[in-house]
Design a protein around this motif. Structure first.
Motif, short mmCIF file in Angstrom:
data_model
loop_
_atom_site.label_atom_id
_atom_site.label_comp_id
_atom_site.label_asym_id
_atom_site.label_seq_id
_atom_site.Cartn_x
_atom_site.Cartn_y
_atom_site.Cartn_z
N LEU A 159 54.46 -47.52 11.05
CA LEU A 159 53.99 -46.53 12.01
C LEU A 159 54.54 -45.15 11.65
N ALA A 160 55.80 -45.09 11.27
CA ALA A 160 56.42 -43.82 10.89
C ALA A 160 55.73 -43.21 9.66
N ASN A 161 55.34 -44.05 8.72
CA ASN A 161 54.65 -43.55 7.52
C ASN A 161 53.30 -42.94 7.88
N TYR A 162 52.57 -43.61 8.76
CA TYR A 162 51.27 -43.07 9.20
C TYR A 162 51.47 -41.75 9.94
N LEU A 163 52.48 -41.70 10.79
CA LEU A 163 52.74 -40.48 11.55
C LEU A 163 53.16 -39.32 10.64
N THR A 164 53.92 -39.62 9.61
CA THR A 164 54.34 -38.59 8.66
C THR A 164 53.13 -38.00 7.94
N PRO A 201 60.74 -30.66 15.88
CA PRO A 201 60.75 -31.11 14.49
C PRO A 201 60.03 -32.43 14.28
N LEU A 202 59.35 -32.53 13.15
CA LEU A 202 58.53 -33.69 12.84
C LEU A 202 59.33 -34.99 12.90
N ASN A 203 60.53 -34.99 12.31
CA ASN A 203 61.31 -36.24 12.25
C ASN A 203 61.74 -36.71 13.64
N LEU A 204 62.02 -35.77 14.54
CA LEU A 204 62.39 -36.15 15.91
C LEU A 204 61.19 -36.71 16.66
N GLN A 205 60.04 -36.11 16.46
CA GLN A 205 58.83 -36.63 17.11
C GLN A 205 58.52 -38.04 16.63
N ILE A 206 58.65 -38.26 15.33
CA ILE A 206 58.35 -39.58 14.77
C ILE A 206 59.29 -40.63 15.34
N SER A 233 51.25 -31.58 26.09
CA SER A 233 51.27 -30.26 26.72
C SER A 233 52.67 -29.65 26.68
N ASP A 234 53.68 -30.51 26.44
CA ASP A 234 55.06 -30.03 26.38
C ASP A 234 55.51 -29.72 24.95
N GLY A 235 54.57 -29.78 24.01
CA GLY A 235 54.89 -29.36 22.65
C GLY A 235 55.10 -30.47 21.65
N ALA A 236 54.94 -31.72 22.06
CA ALA A 236 55.07 -32.84 21.12
C ALA A 236 53.70 -33.13 20.51
N SER A 237 53.34 -32.37 19.50
CA SER A 237 51.98 -32.39 18.96
C SER A 237 51.58 -33.71 18.31
N LEU A 238 52.54 -34.47 17.81
CA LEU A 238 52.21 -35.70 17.10
C LEU A 238 51.66 -36.79 18.01
N VAL A 239 51.81 -36.63 19.33
CA VAL A 239 51.28 -37.67 20.22
C VAL A 239 49.76 -37.74 20.13
N SER A 240 49.12 -36.70 19.60
CA SER A 240 47.66 -36.75 19.42
C SER A 240 47.26 -37.73 18.33
N PHE A 241 48.26 -38.34 17.65
CA PHE A 241 48.00 -39.40 16.69
C PHE A 241 47.39 -40.61 17.38
N PHE A 242 47.62 -40.73 18.68
CA PHE A 242 47.08 -41.84 19.45
C PHE A 242 45.83 -41.36 20.18
N SER A 243 44.70 -41.94 19.83
CA SER A 243 43.43 -41.57 20.45
C SER A 243 43.21 -42.40 21.69
#
Length: 214
Positions: A129-134, A150-155, A194-204
């Motif tokens: 999952l982390a690889n896909y998110l990266t 930061p990307l690593n914290l979001q992942i 909406s709080d700035g964690a942009s990677l959550v859009s990885f989940f549709s």
């Protein structure tokens, strides 16, 4: 002799062996499960087993990989939300497909995620999952301003939260339907986004599913 992994007989044999492994893992530590126990439970000869795998460890590694390969093959979808060219498509996880898949294969994922003897599977799942998110983060970051988090914290946060949610859902006996889980998770992720964690859009969240109120 080389084994054709697409042969229906091979697929049937490997599925039977994986089901036998999961059955036995519910009852004993993995180190106590012998090849003989696996083959007897799967009603397959030891000779057939060794046509497919070198030894027990090779089988376990292959079984874990096959389970994750199939999961991601079923739940990853192309996203059209970022205006990328066809040459730069980005894939995301369909929450609807993911929860439906977990629901359908609850016996497998419950024993692999919630049995304290099987921590190796959690690590494999987390890393995939982390690889896909990266990969996803690197693609969408080309089209956005600098990430607020930061990307690593979001992942780390997203992988732990998603797998933890699945684990507790299974542990609680799937008291919520996969549809309810999709709707609820989408709402929580939208708030994080909406709080700035942009990677959550990885989940549709599936457009046609999230319009209804829970």
């Amino acid at each position: 002799m080389a084994v054709n992994k697409t042969d229906p007989r091979v697929i049937k044999t490997r599925n039977s062996l994986r089901k036998a492994l999961v059955y036995l893992m519910r009852r004993d530590k993995i180190e106590n499960i012998s090849v003989q126990k696996i083959t007897e439970t799967a009603n397959i000869t030891r000779g057939t087993f060794y046509l497919h795998y070198r030894d027990k460890q090779d089988f376990i590694e292959s079984a874990m990989k096959d389970i994750l390969d199939d999961f991601f093959a079923q739940v990853m979808v192309d996203s059209e939300n970022f205006g990328l060219s066809k040459e730069r498509t980005v894939q995301v996880i369909s929450l609807q497909k993911a929860f439906q898949y977990i629901e359908k294969n609850a016996d497998i994922f419950d024993v692999l995620l919630n049995d304290e003897n099987n921590n190796g599977f959690y690590e494999r799942f987390y890393n995939r999952l982390a690889n896909y998110l990266t990969t996803y983060g690197n693609v969408i970051n080309d089209n956005q301003k600098q990430l607020e988090v930061p990307l690593n914290l979001q992942i780390s946060f997203i992988c732990s939260a998603f797998l933890g949610l699945i684990s507790h859902w299974l542990e609680d006996g799937l008291i919520y339907t996969s549809r309810y889980m999709t709707l609820s998770t989408t709402k929580m992720l939208n708030q994080l986004n909406s709080d700035g964690a942009s990677l959550v859009s990885f989940f549709s969240g599936e457009k046609d599913s999230v319009v209804e109120e829970i």
